[in-house]
Motif scaffolding. Sequence first.
Motif, PDB file in Angstrom:
ATOM      1  N   ILE A  33       0.834  -1.186   0.000  1.00 64.95           N
ATOM      2  CA  ILE A  33       0.000   0.000   0.000  1.00 64.95           C
ATOM      3  C   ILE A  33       0.884   1.257   0.000  1.00 64.95           C
ATOM      4  O   ILE A  33       0.548   2.264  -0.618  1.00 64.95           O
ATOM      5  CB  ILE A  33      -0.965  -0.064   1.204  1.00 64.95           C
ATOM      6  N   GLU A  34       2.059   1.162   0.641  1.00 64.34           N
ATOM      7  CA  GLU A  34       2.996   2.300   0.656  1.00 64.34           C
ATOM      8  C   GLU A  34       3.441   2.626  -0.766  1.00 64.34           C
ATOM      9  O   GLU A  34       3.501   3.786  -1.168  1.00 64.34           O
ATOM     10  CB  GLU A  34       4.240   2.009   1.518  1.00 64.34           C
ATOM     11  N   VAL A  77      -6.848  -3.139 -10.408  1.00 64.11           N
ATOM     12  CA  VAL A  77      -7.140  -1.829  -9.814  1.00 64.11           C
ATOM     13  C   VAL A  77      -5.951  -1.309  -8.991  1.00 64.11           C
ATOM     14  O   VAL A  77      -5.760  -0.096  -8.868  1.00 64.11           O
ATOM     15  CB  VAL A  77      -8.439  -1.905  -8.969  1.00 64.11           C
ATOM     16  N   THR A  78      -5.130  -2.233  -8.486  1.00 59.19           N
ATOM     17  CA  THR A  78      -3.995  -1.781  -7.661  1.00 59.19           C
ATOM     18  C   THR A  78      -2.996  -0.987  -8.493  1.00 59.19           C
ATOM     19  O   THR A  78      -2.162  -0.268  -7.959  1.00 59.19           O
ATOM     20  CB  THR A  78      -3.253  -2.963  -7.005  1.00 59.19           C
ATOM     21  N   ALA A  79      -3.081  -1.139  -9.809  1.00 63.92           N
ATOM     22  CA  ALA A  79      -2.145  -0.406 -10.665  1.00 63.92           C
ATOM     23  C   ALA A  79      -2.742   0.919 -11.136  1.00 63.92           C
ATOM     24  O   ALA A  79      -2.157   1.615 -11.964  1.00 63.92           O
ATOM     25  CB  ALA A  79      -1.786  -1.271 -11.868  1.00 63.92           C
ATOM     26  N   MET A  80      -3.924   1.291 -10.608  1.00 64.76           N
ATOM     27  CA  MET A  80      -4.586   2.504 -11.104  1.00 64.76           C
ATOM     28  C   MET A  80      -4.382   3.655 -10.121  1.00 64.76           C
ATOM     29  O   MET A  80      -4.854   3.618  -8.991  1.00 64.76           O
ATOM     30  CB  MET A  80      -6.072   2.226 -11.332  1.00 64.76           C
ATOM     31  N   SER A  81      -3.657   4.648 -10.576  1.00 64.82           N
ATOM     32  CA  SER A  81      -3.338   5.755  -9.667  1.00 64.82           C
ATOM     33  C   SER A  81      -3.985   7.065 -10.105  1.00 64.82           C
ATOM     34  O   SER A  81      -3.793   8.101  -9.486  1.00 64.82           O
ATOM     35  CB  SER A  81      -1.824   5.937  -9.590  1.00 64.82           C
ATOM     36  N   ALA A 108      -8.954   9.421  -8.972  1.00 61.43           N
ATOM     37  CA  ALA A 108      -9.013   8.483  -7.842  1.00 61.43           C
ATOM     38  C   ALA A 108      -7.785   7.579  -7.895  1.00 61.43           C
ATOM     39  O   ALA A 108      -7.400   7.109  -8.971  1.00 61.43           O
ATOM     40  CB  ALA A 108     -10.281   7.647  -7.928  1.00 61.43           C
ATOM     41  N   ALA A 109      -7.156   7.356  -6.737  1.00 62.20           N
ATOM     42  CA  ALA A 109      -5.950   6.533  -6.704  1.00 62.20           C
ATOM     43  C   ALA A 109      -6.065   5.476  -5.618  1.00 62.20           C
ATOM     44  O   ALA A 109      -6.414   5.786  -4.480  1.00 62.20           O
ATOM     45  CB  ALA A 109      -4.721   7.404  -6.458  1.00 62.20           C
ATOM     46  N   TYR A 110      -5.756   4.251  -5.992  1.00 59.91           N
ATOM     47  CA  TYR A 110      -5.739   3.157  -5.021  1.00 59.91           C
ATOM     48  C   TYR A 110      -4.630   3.423  -3.998  1.00 59.91           C
ATOM     49  O   TYR A 110      -3.552   3.885  -4.347  1.00 59.91           O
ATOM     50  CB  TYR A 110      -5.479   1.814  -5.722  1.00 59.91           C
ATOM     51  N   GLY A 111      -4.926   3.156  -2.740  1.00 64.90           N
ATOM     52  CA  GLY A 111      -3.913   3.351  -1.695  1.00 64.90           C
ATOM     53  C   GLY A 111      -4.054   4.705  -1.033  1.00 64.90           C
ATOM     54  O   GLY A 111      -3.882   4.840   0.169  1.00 64.90           O
ATOM     55  N   MET A 140     -10.172  -6.949   0.330  1.00 63.99           N
ATOM     56  CA  MET A 140      -9.445  -8.078  -0.264  1.00 63.99           C
ATOM     57  C   MET A 140      -8.941  -7.666  -1.638  1.00 63.99           C
ATOM     58  O   MET A 140      -9.645  -6.968  -2.361  1.00 63.99           O
ATOM     59  CB  MET A 140     -10.438  -9.207  -0.526  1.00 63.99           C
ATOM     60  N   ILE A 141      -7.735  -8.096  -1.968  1.00 65.22           N
ATOM     61  CA  ILE A 141      -7.233  -7.883  -3.334  1.00 65.22           C
ATOM     62  C   ILE A 141      -7.099  -9.268  -3.954  1.00 65.22           C
ATOM     63  O   ILE A 141      -6.444 -10.137  -3.387  1.00 65.22           O
ATOM     64  CB  ILE A 141      -5.861  -7.185  -3.322  1.00 65.22           C
TER      65      ILE A 141
END
Length: 611
Positions: free
Chosen positions: A247-248, A386-390, A406-409, A416-417
């Motif tokens: 997440i960092e 979605v984790t790659a969408m910043s 919108a940015a993940y994290g 859950m991923i």
Amino acid sequence: MFYSKMFIPTLREVPADAVIASHRLMFRAGLLRKLANGLFAYLPLGLRAFRKVEKIIREEMNNAGALEIKPTVVIPAELWKESGRWESMGESMLRAKNRLNNDFVISPTAEEACTAIVRDELSSYRQLPLTLYQINTKFRDEIRPRYGVMRGREFIMKDAYSWHTDEKSLDDTYQIMGRAYRRIFQRCGLSVIPVKADSGAMGGSGSEEFMVESDVGDNTLILCKACDYAANVEKASCKADFTLTSIEAAKNVASNTPSIEKIDTPNVKTIDELCSFLKTDSKCFIKTLIYRAINVELDLSDAPGCAKLGRKKPSNDAPAVYSEAFFAVAIRGDLDVNEIKLASILKASEAELASDTDVSRYTGAPVGFAGPVGLKSIPLIIDNSVTAMSDAVTGALEKDVHYKHAAYGRDFTAWMIEDVRTVKAGDKCPVCGGELYTKMGNELGHIFKLGNKYTLSMNVTYLDENGKSQIPTMGCYGIGLDRTLASVIEEHHDDAGIIWPLSVAPFHVTIVPIKYDGIVKEKADILAEELSKKGIEVLLDDRNERPGVKFNDADLTGIPWRIVLGDKGLSQTPAQVEIKRRGEKESVFIALETAAAELSLKILNELETYK
Ligand code: ATP
Ligand code: MG
């Protein structure tokens, strides 16, 4: 066998509903007739071929150490109530009542029946492992029976079940069955594609399906151009295009993204409408869908909005489940959620899109404005994509409003991923990164590590070495005989008819006398006799038909070798007969004198290659 004594009603016309070659040819060649939708009768020629498939399967099962039994097809409902499937099987299971008003099941499969047989006899670990099988009738009230016996209502299945003390023993039998299945299909002349039916590329190997390629196949197969990865699309995974390890890391990437911002999107609901409204690509959207899952086994006690959800413990020893639970699933806009993968992640029996009312209840907005940002009352599952969408566009949980940037994290995280996307041609192989492509296929067989689902619910135990009561683990292994036979014809035919592989041909040789009379008749009879004595199965076309009719029927019925006897050949010195392999253009003349010896040797040698 004399043709005139057989019952081979060949047809010139094709039944109107027969759209695939095997269906057409099984009718035209007089192998099969229809009694009702999905119910078929094998005629003598068809049954001969069917029996050959059956023999191959039986031999391979026996070689694999499985023991044949023959339970009934009608099974008392009590056994199905014990396993819980009396309720869960749905309408494909045919139920019946007897005169005493007792309930019965017409077997669609036989885990319950076979487990009950073993339960009553099992006491010690010394009796395990044990593998039993039957080749027996099954009935499934398929919604849409089609393609003849490919998907019928009544069909014959070879179903085997094994019981074990431990995982290692189960795996041994599973591997043996996998090899037996490969041999069965090879001996039937079939090219099968074994596909892993597991999720996860390299995770366990608990399930394998044996597919044949077919334009009208019900399954989409995902295959790799570079390695031997093969999976059913229901389970296929692919390499994530790009994933952040933490997440960092996600926050770091997002620090370069402008702050999240609401935008008005009046009357814009679908991704397509949004794309044209914002003049951008669907890959820049996060699509969020609300799912309703049934019988969820996964523990939801820490999941958002689920604290008050009660779990129900079925009457038997089966694990407790949430009878219904809702989830939000976010995925990149150009991708689709695979509901089967989702259900398996949730350990649910099914996952389906929620109703509009439920969507509004959980998102606080009409359908079309769901998004991961600020979603609180429901567990959010995000696809790896979605984790790659910043810097994404997504619904803002308000009518006619979306977010941009919108940015993940940074703006949302997930409960859950997971990998929940439907893999498509062009995606990357999860094993080697190569390019994936698709084929359509039909399932001929399935081997599966069942675990203790039935032994637990049906109370099967044995005493281990220490005298302690244990529950055995199980495997199950099925092959559809009718579908296998039809697939042989799919793979081996031409415009004129079937081209049987020798191993499953109803006869090895057909003798066609130009006119069954005089010297020709005499020699044809002797030749048939000689061949039969050598173990060759012969059909002698003794009909009073024109040669053209007989040749057409010989081609249509697909018997591998044809011997033509006529006055012309027989009057030569030495006397000649014409032999031709079905499917080949050229015929050759050989001496009548040695014809039986020569041809039988060829045939017996070739049959050896199928052993
Ligand atoms: P499908 O997805 O095609 O319905 P299935 O997953 O229901 O198959 P299984 O329950 O694994 O099939 O049954 C084992 C085998 O029985 C299948 O591989 C297939 O060969 C055969 N079979 C299943 N249903 C039918 C049917 N309706 N008609 C003919 N054969 C069938
Ligand atoms: Mg089915």
